[in-house]
Design a protein around this motif. Structure first.
Motif, PDB file in Angstrom:
ATOM      1  N   ASN A 282       6.409  -8.784   3.835  1.00 19.52           N
ATOM      2  CA  ASN A 282       7.026  -9.154   5.113  1.00 19.52           C
ATOM      3  C   ASN A 282       8.402  -8.523   5.286  1.00 19.52           C
ATOM      4  OD1 ASN A 282       4.905 -10.582   6.196  1.00 19.52           O
ATOM      5  ND2 ASN A 282       5.584 -12.565   5.403  1.00 19.52           N
ATOM      6  N   ALA A 283       9.110  -8.326   4.180  1.00 13.46           N
ATOM      7  CA  ALA A 283      10.406  -7.650   4.275  1.00 13.46           C
ATOM      8  C   ALA A 283      10.237  -6.179   4.610  1.00 13.46           C
ATOM      9  CB  ALA A 283      11.160  -7.803   2.958  1.00 13.46           C
ATOM     10  N   ALA A 284       9.106  -5.602   4.199  1.00 17.46           N
ATOM     11  CA  ALA A 284       8.881  -4.180   4.417  1.00 17.46           C
ATOM     12  C   ALA A 284       8.113  -3.886   5.698  1.00 17.46           C
ATOM     13  CB  ALA A 284       8.113  -3.592   3.232  1.00 17.46           C
ATOM     14  N   ALA A 285       7.526  -4.907   6.300  1.00 20.87           N
ATOM     15  CA  ALA A 285       6.590  -4.684   7.398  1.00 20.87           C
ATOM     16  C   ALA A 285       7.226  -4.753   8.773  1.00 20.87           C
ATOM     17  CB  ALA A 285       5.452  -5.706   7.316  1.00 20.87           C
ATOM     18  N   GLY A 286       8.518  -4.986   8.851  1.00 23.17           N
ATOM     19  CA  GLY A 286       9.127  -5.194  10.154  1.00 23.17           C
ATOM     20  C   GLY A 286       9.607  -3.953  10.860  1.00 23.17           C
ATOM     21  N   ALA A 292       1.037   1.188  15.203  1.00 20.43           N
ATOM     22  CA  ALA A 292      -0.218   0.561  14.826  1.00 20.43           C
ATOM     23  C   ALA A 292      -1.265   1.643  14.597  1.00 20.43           C
ATOM     24  CB  ALA A 292      -0.678  -0.395  15.924  1.00 20.43           C
ATOM     25  N   GLY A 293      -2.062   1.464  13.535  1.00 16.94           N
ATOM     26  CA  GLY A 293      -3.073   2.453  13.186  1.00 16.94           C
ATOM     27  C   GLY A 293      -2.622   3.455  12.151  1.00 16.94           C
ATOM     28  N   ALA A 294      -1.312   3.511  11.863  1.00 20.67           N
ATOM     29  CA  ALA A 294      -0.813   4.442  10.840  1.00 20.67           C
ATOM     30  C   ALA A 294      -1.196   3.937   9.453  1.00 20.67           C
ATOM     31  CB  ALA A 294       0.708   4.577  10.949  1.00 20.67           C
ATOM     32  N   VAL A 295      -1.538   4.862   8.579  1.00 22.05           N
ATOM     33  CA  VAL A 295      -1.899   4.503   7.208  1.00 22.05           C
ATOM     34  C   VAL A 295      -0.689   3.889   6.516  1.00 22.05           C
ATOM     35  CG1 VAL A 295      -2.618   5.402   4.962  1.00 22.05           C
ATOM     36  CG2 VAL A 295      -3.677   6.271   7.053  1.00 22.05           C
ATOM     37  N   ILE A 296      -0.857   2.738   5.919  1.00 19.22           N
ATOM     38  CA  ILE A 296       0.246   2.069   5.242  1.00 19.22           C
ATOM     39  C   ILE A 296       0.617   2.873   3.993  1.00 19.22           C
ATOM     40  CG2 ILE A 296       1.011  -0.048   4.102  1.00 19.22           C
ATOM     41  CD1 ILE A 296      -0.944  -1.575   5.858  1.00 19.22           C
ATOM     42  N   GLY A 297       1.889   3.162   3.847  1.00 17.67           N
ATOM     43  CA  GLY A 297       2.354   3.991   2.748  1.00 17.67           C
ATOM     44  C   GLY A 297       2.410   5.461   3.080  1.00 17.67           C
ATOM     45  N   GLY A 301      -4.017   7.794  -0.398  1.00 19.25           N
ATOM     46  CA  GLY A 301      -4.025   7.596  -1.841  1.00 19.25           C
ATOM     47  C   GLY A 301      -2.925   6.705  -2.368  1.00 19.25           C
ATOM     48  N   GLN A 302      -1.972   6.334  -1.540  1.00 18.80           N
ATOM     49  CA  GLN A 302      -0.853   5.497  -1.994  1.00 18.80           C
ATOM     50  C   GLN A 302      -1.198   4.034  -1.740  1.00 18.80           C
ATOM     51  OE1 GLN A 302       3.052   6.665  -0.650  1.00 18.80           O
ATOM     52  NE2 GLN A 302       3.906   4.629  -1.010  1.00 18.80           N
ATOM     53  N   ARG A 303      -1.729   3.376  -2.737  1.00 21.38           N
ATOM     54  CA  ARG A 303      -2.185   1.995  -2.583  1.00 21.38           C
ATOM     55  C   ARG A 303      -1.081   0.980  -2.843  1.00 21.38           C
ATOM     56  NH1 ARG A 303      -7.649   0.198  -4.689  1.00 21.38           N
ATOM     57  NH2 ARG A 303      -7.564  -0.860  -2.672  1.00 21.38           N
ATOM     58  N   VAL A 304      -0.057   1.359  -3.614  1.00 17.24           N
ATOM     59  CA  VAL A 304       1.064   0.472  -3.933  1.00 17.24           C
ATOM     60  C   VAL A 304       2.260   0.880  -3.083  1.00 17.24           C
ATOM     61  CG1 VAL A 304       2.651  -0.273  -5.743  1.00 17.24           C
ATOM     62  CG2 VAL A 304       0.239   0.099  -6.286  1.00 17.24           C
ATOM     63  N   ILE A 305       2.866  -0.090  -2.402  1.00 12.57           N
ATOM     64  CA  ILE A 305       4.011   0.226  -1.535  1.00 12.57           C
ATOM     65  C   ILE A 305       5.339  -0.230  -2.121  1.00 12.57           C
ATOM     66  CG2 ILE A 305       2.612   0.197   0.562  1.00 12.57           C
ATOM     67  CD1 ILE A 305       3.797  -2.621   1.141  1.00 12.57           C
ATOM     68  N   THR A 318       6.610  -8.137 -13.327  1.00 13.51           N
ATOM     69  CA  THR A 318       6.815  -7.174 -12.258  1.00 13.51           C
ATOM     70  C   THR A 318       5.474  -6.525 -11.963  1.00 13.51           C
ATOM     71  OG1 THR A 318       9.088  -6.738 -12.965  1.00 13.51           O
ATOM     72  CG2 THR A 318       8.042  -5.099 -11.538  1.00 13.51           C
ATOM     73  N   VAL A 319       5.054  -6.608 -10.710  1.00 13.22           N
ATOM     74  CA  VAL A 319       3.725  -6.109 -10.341  1.00 13.22           C
ATOM     75  C   VAL A 319       3.815  -5.269  -9.066  1.00 13.22           C
ATOM     76  CG1 VAL A 319       2.555  -8.096 -11.380  1.00 13.22           C
ATOM     77  CG2 VAL A 319       3.172  -8.152  -8.954  1.00 13.22           C
ATOM     78  N   GLY A 320       2.796  -4.434  -8.860  1.00 13.58           N
ATOM     79  CA  GLY A 320       2.716  -3.645  -7.648  1.00 13.58           C
ATOM     80  C   GLY A 320       2.300  -4.492  -6.457  1.00 13.58           C
ATOM     81  N   VAL A 321       2.723  -4.070  -5.282  1.00 10.43           N
ATOM     82  CA  VAL A 321       2.352  -4.738  -4.036  1.00 10.43           C
ATOM     83  C   VAL A 321       1.312  -3.875  -3.327  1.00 10.43           C
ATOM     84  CG1 VAL A 321       3.161  -5.581  -1.802  1.00 10.43           C
ATOM     85  CG2 VAL A 321       4.607  -5.833  -3.841  1.00 10.43           C
ATOM     86  N   PHE A 322       0.129  -4.447  -3.117  1.00  6.86           N
ATOM     87  CA  PHE A 322      -1.004  -3.736  -2.531  1.00  6.86           C
ATOM     88  C   PHE A 322      -1.283  -4.280  -1.131  1.00  6.86           C
ATOM     89  CE2 PHE A 322      -1.461  -3.453  -7.064  1.00  6.86           C
ATOM     90  CZ  PHE A 322      -2.125  -2.262  -7.340  1.00  6.86           C
ATOM     91  N   PRO A 323      -1.174  -3.463  -0.089  1.00  4.92           N
ATOM     92  CA  PRO A 323      -1.558  -3.942   1.247  1.00  4.92           C
ATOM     93  C   PRO A 323      -2.993  -4.457   1.307  1.00  4.92           C
ATOM     94  CG  PRO A 323      -0.318  -1.906   1.413  1.00  4.92           C
ATOM     95  CD  PRO A 323      -0.581  -2.121  -0.046  1.00  4.92           C
ATOM     96  N   TYR A 324      -3.871  -3.913   0.475  1.00  7.08           N
ATOM     97  CA  TYR A 324      -5.262  -4.375   0.450  1.00  7.08           C
ATOM     98  C   TYR A 324      -5.330  -5.877   0.169  1.00  7.08           C
ATOM     99  CZ  TYR A 324     -10.129  -4.869  -1.014  1.00  7.08           C
ATOM    100  OH  TYR A 324     -11.439  -5.292  -1.139  1.00  7.08           O
ATOM    101  N   ARG A 325      -4.446  -6.358  -0.693  1.00  7.16           N
ATOM    102  CA  ARG A 325      -4.452  -7.786  -1.019  1.00  7.16           C
ATOM    103  C   ARG A 325      -4.002  -8.622   0.180  1.00  7.16           C
ATOM    104  NH1 ARG A 325      -2.157  -7.849  -7.300  1.00  7.16           N
ATOM    105  NH2 ARG A 325      -3.968  -6.727  -8.169  1.00  7.16           N
ATOM    106  N   VAL A 326      -3.089  -8.081   0.968  1.00  3.44           N
ATOM    107  CA  VAL A 326      -2.685  -8.780   2.190  1.00  3.44           C
ATOM    108  C   VAL A 326      -3.881  -8.883   3.133  1.00  3.44           C
ATOM    109  CG1 VAL A 326      -1.098  -8.765   4.151  1.00  3.44           C
ATOM    110  CG2 VAL A 326      -0.314  -7.955   1.905  1.00  3.44           C
TER     111      VAL A 326
END
Length: 379
Positions: A282-286, A292-297, A301-305, A318-326
Protein backbone atom coordinates in the motif's frame (compact mmCIF):
# COMPACT_ATOMS: atom_id res chain seq x y z
CA UNK A 1 -9.31 -32.65 -27.40
CA UNK A 2 -5.90 -32.66 -25.77
CA UNK A 3 -4.46 -30.03 -23.48
CA UNK A 4 -0.72 -29.75 -22.89
CA UNK A 5 0.72 -28.96 -19.48
CA UNK A 6 4.24 -27.54 -19.47
CA UNK A 7 5.52 -28.47 -16.04
CA UNK A 8 8.13 -30.32 -14.00
CA UNK A 9 7.63 -33.11 -11.43
CA UNK A 10 9.42 -31.22 -8.66
CA UNK A 11 7.74 -27.87 -9.29
CA UNK A 12 5.55 -26.68 -6.43
CA UNK A 13 3.06 -24.78 -8.59
CA UNK A 14 2.99 -27.43 -11.32
CA UNK A 15 1.57 -29.93 -8.84
CA UNK A 16 -1.48 -27.80 -8.12
CA UNK A 17 -2.44 -27.66 -11.80
CA UNK A 18 -1.57 -31.29 -12.46
CA UNK A 19 -3.64 -32.56 -9.54
CA UNK A 20 -6.66 -30.56 -10.73
CA UNK A 21 -6.39 -31.90 -14.28
CA UNK A 22 -6.08 -35.48 -13.00
CA UNK A 23 -8.98 -35.22 -10.56
CA UNK A 24 -11.24 -33.79 -13.24
CA UNK A 25 -10.04 -36.43 -15.73
CA UNK A 26 -9.29 -33.71 -18.25
CA UNK A 27 -7.43 -35.08 -21.25
CA UNK A 28 -3.89 -33.69 -21.14
CA UNK A 29 -0.31 -34.56 -21.90
CA UNK A 30 2.58 -33.21 -19.89
CA UNK A 31 5.55 -31.67 -21.60
CA UNK A 32 8.85 -30.60 -20.06
CA UNK A 33 9.97 -26.97 -20.43
CA UNK A 34 12.69 -28.31 -22.73
CA UNK A 35 10.01 -29.14 -25.32
CA UNK A 36 10.42 -26.92 -28.43
CA UNK A 37 6.83 -25.69 -28.17
CA UNK A 38 7.49 -24.19 -24.74
CA UNK A 39 9.48 -21.43 -26.39
CA UNK A 40 6.21 -20.18 -27.91
CA UNK A 41 4.60 -20.26 -24.48
CA UNK A 42 7.46 -18.31 -22.96
CA UNK A 43 7.26 -15.65 -25.65
CA UNK A 44 3.50 -15.36 -25.22
CA UNK A 45 3.72 -15.00 -21.44
CA UNK A 46 6.79 -12.80 -21.45
CA UNK A 47 8.79 -14.76 -18.88
CA UNK A 48 10.10 -18.25 -18.17
CA UNK A 49 7.63 -19.66 -15.66
CA UNK A 50 5.67 -22.86 -15.08
CA UNK A 51 3.09 -24.31 -15.10
CA UNK A 52 1.61 -23.30 -18.43
CA UNK A 53 -1.46 -24.96 -19.92
CA UNK A 54 -1.91 -24.94 -23.69
CA UNK A 55 -5.57 -25.31 -24.58
CA UNK A 56 -6.80 -27.24 -27.63
CA UNK A 57 -7.32 -23.92 -29.45
CA UNK A 58 -3.70 -22.89 -28.87
CA UNK A 59 -4.11 -20.45 -25.97
CA UNK A 60 -1.53 -20.36 -23.17
CA UNK A 61 -2.73 -20.08 -19.55
CA UNK A 62 -0.09 -19.59 -16.88
CA UNK A 63 -0.61 -20.10 -13.12
CA UNK A 64 -2.39 -22.88 -11.28
CA UNK A 65 -5.18 -20.62 -10.03
CA UNK A 66 -5.95 -19.43 -13.57
CA UNK A 67 -5.74 -22.98 -14.93
CA UNK A 68 -8.34 -24.09 -12.37
CA UNK A 69 -10.50 -21.09 -13.23
CA UNK A 70 -10.29 -22.07 -16.90
CA UNK A 71 -11.36 -25.65 -16.17
CA UNK A 72 -14.30 -24.48 -14.07
CA UNK A 73 -15.48 -21.87 -16.60
CA UNK A 74 -15.15 -24.29 -19.53
CA UNK A 75 -17.34 -26.87 -17.80
CA UNK A 76 -14.54 -29.45 -17.66
CA UNK A 77 -14.78 -30.16 -13.92
CA UNK A 78 -16.55 -33.29 -12.73
CA UNK A 79 -15.72 -32.35 -9.12
CA UNK A 80 -15.87 -28.53 -9.15
CA UNK A 81 -13.17 -26.82 -7.14
CA UNK A 82 -15.56 -23.95 -6.40
CA UNK A 83 -18.25 -26.22 -4.92
CA UNK A 84 -19.92 -25.73 -1.55
CA UNK A 85 -21.61 -22.81 0.13
CA UNK A 86 -20.22 -19.28 0.34
CA UNK A 87 -18.40 -19.82 3.63
CA UNK A 88 -16.82 -23.03 2.40
CA UNK A 89 -15.70 -21.29 -0.78
CA UNK A 90 -14.14 -18.54 1.34
CA UNK A 91 -12.27 -21.17 3.35
CA UNK A 92 -11.04 -22.70 0.10
CA UNK A 93 -9.66 -19.36 -1.05
CA UNK A 94 -7.86 -18.85 2.27
CA UNK A 95 -6.13 -22.21 1.95
CA UNK A 96 -5.31 -21.52 -1.70
CA UNK A 97 -3.42 -18.42 -0.53
CA UNK A 98 -1.84 -20.07 2.47
CA UNK A 99 -0.91 -23.34 0.77
CA UNK A 100 0.72 -21.86 -2.30
CA UNK A 101 2.33 -18.88 -0.56
CA UNK A 102 2.36 -19.30 3.22
CA UNK A 103 3.84 -22.80 3.09
CA UNK A 104 6.69 -21.91 0.74
CA UNK A 105 8.92 -21.39 3.77
CA UNK A 106 8.90 -25.03 4.99
CA UNK A 107 8.91 -26.24 1.38
CA UNK A 108 12.14 -24.36 0.63
CA UNK A 109 13.75 -25.17 3.98
CA UNK A 110 13.18 -28.91 3.69
CA UNK A 111 14.35 -28.96 0.07
CA UNK A 112 17.60 -27.01 0.38
CA UNK A 113 18.85 -27.55 3.93
CA UNK A 114 19.20 -31.36 3.92
CA UNK A 115 21.73 -31.91 1.15
CA UNK A 116 23.04 -35.32 2.23
CA UNK A 117 19.63 -36.91 1.70
CA UNK A 118 18.10 -34.65 -0.94
CA UNK A 119 20.80 -33.74 -3.45
CA UNK A 120 21.26 -37.17 -5.09
CA UNK A 121 17.53 -37.10 -5.87
CA UNK A 122 17.20 -33.41 -6.71
CA UNK A 123 20.15 -33.40 -9.08
CA UNK A 124 18.31 -35.93 -11.24
CA UNK A 125 14.82 -34.55 -10.67
CA UNK A 126 15.79 -31.02 -11.74
CA UNK A 127 17.84 -31.97 -14.78
CA UNK A 128 15.82 -34.87 -16.16
CA UNK A 129 13.15 -32.62 -17.73
CA UNK A 130 15.64 -29.92 -18.73
CA UNK A 131 18.66 -31.75 -20.18
CA UNK A 132 17.17 -34.36 -22.48
CA UNK A 133 19.85 -36.89 -23.27
CA UNK A 134 22.51 -34.63 -21.77
CA UNK A 135 25.75 -36.07 -20.49
CA UNK A 136 26.82 -35.95 -16.85
CA UNK A 137 28.72 -32.68 -17.28
CA UNK A 138 25.72 -30.95 -18.88
CA UNK A 139 23.45 -32.16 -16.10
CA UNK A 140 25.87 -31.02 -13.41
CA UNK A 141 26.15 -27.59 -14.99
CA UNK A 142 22.36 -27.27 -15.28
CA UNK A 143 21.78 -28.32 -11.69
CA UNK A 144 24.47 -25.99 -10.33
CA UNK A 145 22.77 -23.04 -12.02
CA UNK A 146 19.20 -23.93 -11.06
CA UNK A 147 19.95 -24.98 -7.49
CA UNK A 148 21.96 -21.80 -6.97
CA UNK A 149 18.96 -19.72 -7.99
CA UNK A 150 16.63 -21.72 -5.75
CA UNK A 151 18.91 -21.43 -2.72
CA UNK A 152 18.93 -17.67 -3.23
CA UNK A 153 15.14 -17.73 -3.54
CA UNK A 154 14.87 -19.58 -0.23
CA UNK A 155 16.31 -16.53 1.51
CA UNK A 156 13.65 -14.35 -0.14
CA UNK A 157 11.06 -16.47 1.67
CA UNK A 158 12.71 -16.04 5.08
CA UNK A 159 14.67 -19.29 5.25
CA UNK A 160 17.90 -18.83 7.21
CA UNK A 161 19.85 -20.34 10.10
CA UNK A 162 17.88 -18.42 12.72
CA UNK A 163 14.47 -19.32 11.34
CA UNK A 164 15.21 -22.98 10.52
CA UNK A 165 14.31 -24.49 13.95
CA UNK A 166 11.13 -22.41 14.08
CA UNK A 167 10.15 -23.47 10.55
CA UNK A 168 10.50 -27.09 11.61
CA UNK A 169 8.40 -26.54 14.75
CA UNK A 170 5.76 -24.70 12.75
CA UNK A 171 5.57 -27.42 10.10
CA UNK A 172 5.29 -30.12 12.77
CA UNK A 173 2.36 -28.19 14.23
CA UNK A 174 0.68 -28.04 10.82
CA UNK A 175 1.16 -31.76 10.20
CA UNK A 176 -0.37 -32.58 13.58
CA UNK A 177 -3.43 -30.41 12.88
CA UNK A 178 -3.97 -31.68 9.34
CA UNK A 179 -3.44 -35.28 10.46
CA UNK A 180 -6.12 -34.81 13.11
CA UNK A 181 -8.55 -33.47 10.52
CA UNK A 182 -7.87 -36.34 8.12
CA UNK A 183 -8.82 -38.89 10.76
CA UNK A 184 -12.47 -38.32 9.80
CA UNK A 185 -12.48 -36.59 6.39
CA UNK A 186 -10.58 -37.63 3.24
CA UNK A 187 -10.33 -34.01 2.03
CA UNK A 188 -10.30 -30.58 3.58
CA UNK A 189 -14.07 -30.05 3.50
CA UNK A 190 -15.49 -33.53 3.22
CA UNK A 191 -15.57 -36.26 0.59
CA UNK A 192 -14.40 -34.26 -2.44
CA UNK A 193 -11.43 -31.98 -3.11
CA UNK A 194 -12.06 -28.25 -3.10
CA UNK A 195 -9.91 -25.26 -4.01
CA UNK A 196 -8.21 -25.32 -0.61
CA UNK A 197 -7.00 -28.89 -1.19
CA UNK A 198 -5.30 -27.86 -4.43
CA UNK A 199 -3.67 -24.91 -2.68
CA UNK A 200 -2.27 -27.08 0.10
CA UNK A 201 -1.23 -29.78 -2.34
CA UNK A 202 1.27 -27.50 -4.08
CA UNK A 203 3.92 -27.52 -1.30
CA UNK A 204 2.87 -30.75 0.39
CA UNK A 205 3.46 -32.75 -2.78
CA UNK A 206 6.37 -31.38 -4.78
CA UNK A 207 8.75 -30.51 -1.95
CA UNK A 208 7.46 -32.11 1.21
CA UNK A 209 6.25 -35.51 -0.04
CA UNK A 210 8.75 -36.12 -2.88
CA UNK A 211 12.11 -34.85 -1.64
CA UNK A 212 13.72 -37.65 0.41
CA UNK A 213 14.17 -36.02 3.81
CA UNK A 214 10.72 -34.40 4.21
CA UNK A 215 9.04 -37.39 2.53
CA UNK A 216 10.38 -39.67 5.25
CA UNK A 217 9.29 -37.15 7.87
CA UNK A 218 5.75 -37.06 6.51
CA UNK A 219 5.47 -40.84 6.15
CA UNK A 220 6.67 -41.49 9.68
CA UNK A 221 4.86 -38.69 11.54
CA UNK A 222 1.73 -37.95 9.48
CA UNK A 223 0.64 -41.04 7.55
CA UNK A 224 -2.84 -39.66 6.81
CA UNK A 225 -1.31 -36.54 5.28
CA UNK A 226 0.86 -38.77 3.12
CA UNK A 227 -2.24 -40.69 2.03
CA UNK A 228 -4.01 -37.41 1.26
CA UNK A 229 -1.12 -36.48 -1.04
CA UNK A 230 -1.54 -39.80 -2.86
CA UNK A 231 -5.32 -39.30 -2.95
CA UNK A 232 -5.03 -35.82 -4.43
CA UNK A 233 -3.06 -37.26 -7.35
CA UNK A 234 -5.47 -40.13 -8.03
CA UNK A 235 -8.20 -39.70 -10.67
CA UNK A 236 -10.57 -41.68 -8.46
CA UNK A 237 -11.61 -41.27 -4.82
CA UNK A 238 -8.77 -43.41 -3.35
CA UNK A 239 -10.28 -43.20 0.14
CA UNK A 240 -10.97 -46.83 1.00
CA UNK A 241 -9.83 -46.40 4.59
CA UNK A 242 -12.85 -44.14 5.20
CA UNK A 243 -15.44 -46.69 4.05
CA UNK A 244 -18.25 -45.47 1.83
CA UNK A 245 -17.87 -41.68 1.55
CA UNK A 246 -20.01 -39.57 -0.76
CA UNK A 247 -17.96 -37.39 -3.11
CA UNK A 248 -19.46 -34.19 -1.75
CA UNK A 249 -18.57 -31.44 0.68
CA UNK A 250 -19.85 -31.23 4.23
CA UNK A 251 -23.54 -30.33 4.18
CA UNK A 252 -25.02 -27.01 5.21
CA UNK A 253 -21.99 -24.88 4.31
CA UNK A 254 -20.45 -26.11 7.57
CA UNK A 255 -16.78 -25.85 8.50
CA UNK A 256 -15.50 -28.71 10.70
CA UNK A 257 -13.85 -27.85 14.01
CA UNK A 258 -10.64 -29.49 12.78
CA UNK A 259 -10.58 -27.04 9.86
CA UNK A 260 -11.19 -24.16 12.26
CA UNK A 261 -8.08 -25.32 14.13
CA UNK A 262 -6.14 -25.15 10.86
CA UNK A 263 -7.50 -21.66 10.19
CA UNK A 264 -6.31 -20.57 13.63
CA UNK A 265 -2.90 -21.94 12.70
CA UNK A 266 -2.97 -19.85 9.50
CA UNK A 267 -3.68 -16.77 11.63
CA UNK A 268 -0.70 -17.51 13.86
CA UNK A 269 1.71 -18.59 11.16
CA UNK A 270 0.89 -16.45 8.12
CA UNK A 271 -1.21 -13.43 9.07
CA UNK A 272 1.84 -11.46 10.36
CA UNK A 273 3.41 -11.79 6.92
CA UNK A 274 0.16 -10.76 5.20
CA UNK A 275 0.02 -7.63 7.35
CA UNK A 276 3.65 -6.83 6.53
CA UNK A 277 3.42 -7.28 2.77
CA UNK A 278 0.15 -5.36 2.58
CA UNK A 279 1.68 -2.41 4.46
CA UNK A 280 4.61 -2.39 2.03
CA UNK A 281 2.37 -2.79 -1.00
CA UNK A 282 0.00 0.00 0.00
CA UNK A 283 2.92 2.35 0.58
CA UNK A 284 4.24 1.55 -2.88
CA UNK A 285 0.93 1.44 -4.74
CA UNK A 286 -0.15 5.06 -4.46
CA UNK A 287 1.86 6.44 -7.39
CA UNK A 288 -0.82 7.99 -9.61
CA UNK A 289 1.49 8.26 -12.62
CA UNK A 290 1.43 4.46 -13.10
CA UNK A 291 -1.38 3.69 -15.52
CA UNK A 292 -3.91 0.93 -15.00
CA UNK A 293 -2.90 -2.14 -17.00
CA UNK A 294 0.85 -1.53 -16.61
CA UNK A 295 2.87 -4.55 -15.54
CA UNK A 296 3.68 -4.24 -11.85
CA UNK A 297 7.42 -3.85 -11.41
CA UNK A 298 7.85 -2.75 -15.00
CA UNK A 299 8.63 -6.10 -16.56
CA UNK A 300 6.90 -9.53 -16.41
CA UNK A 301 9.93 -11.32 -14.97
CA UNK A 302 10.15 -9.09 -11.90
CA UNK A 303 7.89 -10.84 -9.42
CA UNK A 304 9.29 -9.20 -6.25
CA UNK A 305 8.79 -5.44 -5.86
CA UNK A 306 10.67 -5.00 -2.59
CA UNK A 307 11.31 -6.47 0.83
CA UNK A 308 9.58 -6.18 4.17
CA UNK A 309 10.41 -7.21 7.73
CA UNK A 310 8.12 -8.63 10.39
CA UNK A 311 8.15 -10.59 13.64
CA UNK A 312 7.53 -14.32 13.20
CA UNK A 313 7.56 -16.73 16.11
CA UNK A 314 10.11 -14.66 18.01
CA UNK A 315 12.52 -13.81 15.17
CA UNK A 316 12.70 -11.03 12.59
CA UNK A 317 12.13 -12.22 9.04
CA UNK A 318 12.85 -10.29 5.87
CA UNK A 319 10.86 -11.52 2.89
CA UNK A 320 10.07 -10.49 -0.66
CA UNK A 321 6.81 -8.74 -1.51
CA UNK A 322 4.94 -10.43 -4.37
CA UNK A 323 2.02 -8.64 -6.08
CA UNK A 324 0.71 -12.12 -6.95
CA UNK A 325 0.02 -12.67 -3.25
CA UNK A 326 -1.99 -9.45 -3.11
CA UNK A 327 -4.05 -10.79 -6.02
CA UNK A 328 -4.77 -14.03 -4.15
CA UNK A 329 -5.67 -12.07 -1.02
CA UNK A 330 -8.08 -9.95 -3.08
CA UNK A 331 -9.85 -13.14 -4.14
CA UNK A 332 -10.53 -13.88 -0.47
CA UNK A 333 -11.78 -10.35 0.13
CA UNK A 334 -13.89 -10.24 -3.03
CA UNK A 335 -15.64 -13.47 -2.04
CA UNK A 336 -16.34 -12.08 1.43
CA UNK A 337 -17.62 -8.75 0.08
CA UNK A 338 -19.93 -10.47 -2.43
CA UNK A 339 -21.75 -12.54 0.20
CA UNK A 340 -25.36 -12.01 1.12
CA UNK A 341 -25.68 -10.33 4.54
CA UNK A 342 -26.58 -13.51 6.44
CA UNK A 343 -23.71 -15.47 4.87
CA UNK A 344 -21.29 -12.63 5.48
CA UNK A 345 -22.27 -12.55 9.14
CA UNK A 346 -21.49 -16.28 9.44
CA UNK A 347 -18.19 -15.77 7.62
CA UNK A 348 -17.27 -12.82 9.83
CA UNK A 349 -17.98 -14.91 12.92
CA UNK A 350 -15.73 -17.66 11.60
CA UNK A 351 -12.94 -15.21 10.85
CA UNK A 352 -13.23 -13.68 14.30
CA UNK A 353 -13.28 -17.09 16.00
CA UNK A 354 -10.11 -18.18 14.20
CA UNK A 355 -8.24 -14.87 14.45
CA UNK A 356 -8.38 -14.14 10.73
CA UNK A 357 -10.58 -11.02 10.62
CA UNK A 358 -7.66 -8.90 9.42
CA UNK A 359 -7.42 -11.02 6.30
CA UNK A 360 -10.62 -9.49 4.94
CA UNK A 361 -9.86 -6.02 6.32
CA UNK A 362 -6.36 -5.47 4.85
CA UNK A 363 -7.53 -4.00 1.54
CA UNK A 364 -5.06 -2.84 -1.11
CA UNK A 365 -5.27 0.86 -1.97
CA UNK A 366 -4.90 -0.18 -5.60
CA UNK A 367 -6.04 -3.47 -7.07
CA UNK A 368 -3.80 -6.08 -8.62
CA UNK A 369 -5.24 -7.71 -11.72
CA UNK A 370 -4.11 -10.56 -13.95
CA UNK A 371 -4.00 -9.75 -17.66
CA UNK A 372 -2.14 -11.68 -20.37
CA UNK A 373 -0.72 -13.98 -17.66
CA UNK A 374 0.91 -11.06 -15.83
CA UNK A 375 0.22 -9.10 -12.66
CA UNK A 376 -0.82 -5.56 -13.67
CA UNK A 377 -2.01 -2.47 -11.87
CA UNK A 378 -5.74 -2.10 -11.50
CA UNK A 379 -7.64 1.09 -10.80
Amino acid sequence: MTHYLYAMPGSLYSGKARAYLRKQRIDFEERAPSHPRFDEARKSIGRWIIPVLETPDGRFIQDGSDIIAYGEAAGLARLPAYAGGPVQRLVGLIFELFGGEGMVRPAMHYRWNFDAENIPFLSQDFTGPMVLGGDAAARAESFAASSGRMRQAARIFGVNADSAPLIEASYAQFLKLFEAHLETQPYLLGGAPSLGDYGLFAPLHAHLARDPHPATLMKTTAWRVWRWVERMYAPNQDAGEYGEVAQALVEGDAVPDTVKALLSYVAEDYLPEVEAFMAFFNAAAGAPEVEAGAVIGGRPGQRVIGFTEFDWRGVKLTVGVFPYRVWLLQKVQDAFDAMAPADQARAAALMAETGLSRMVELKPVRRVERADNREVWGS
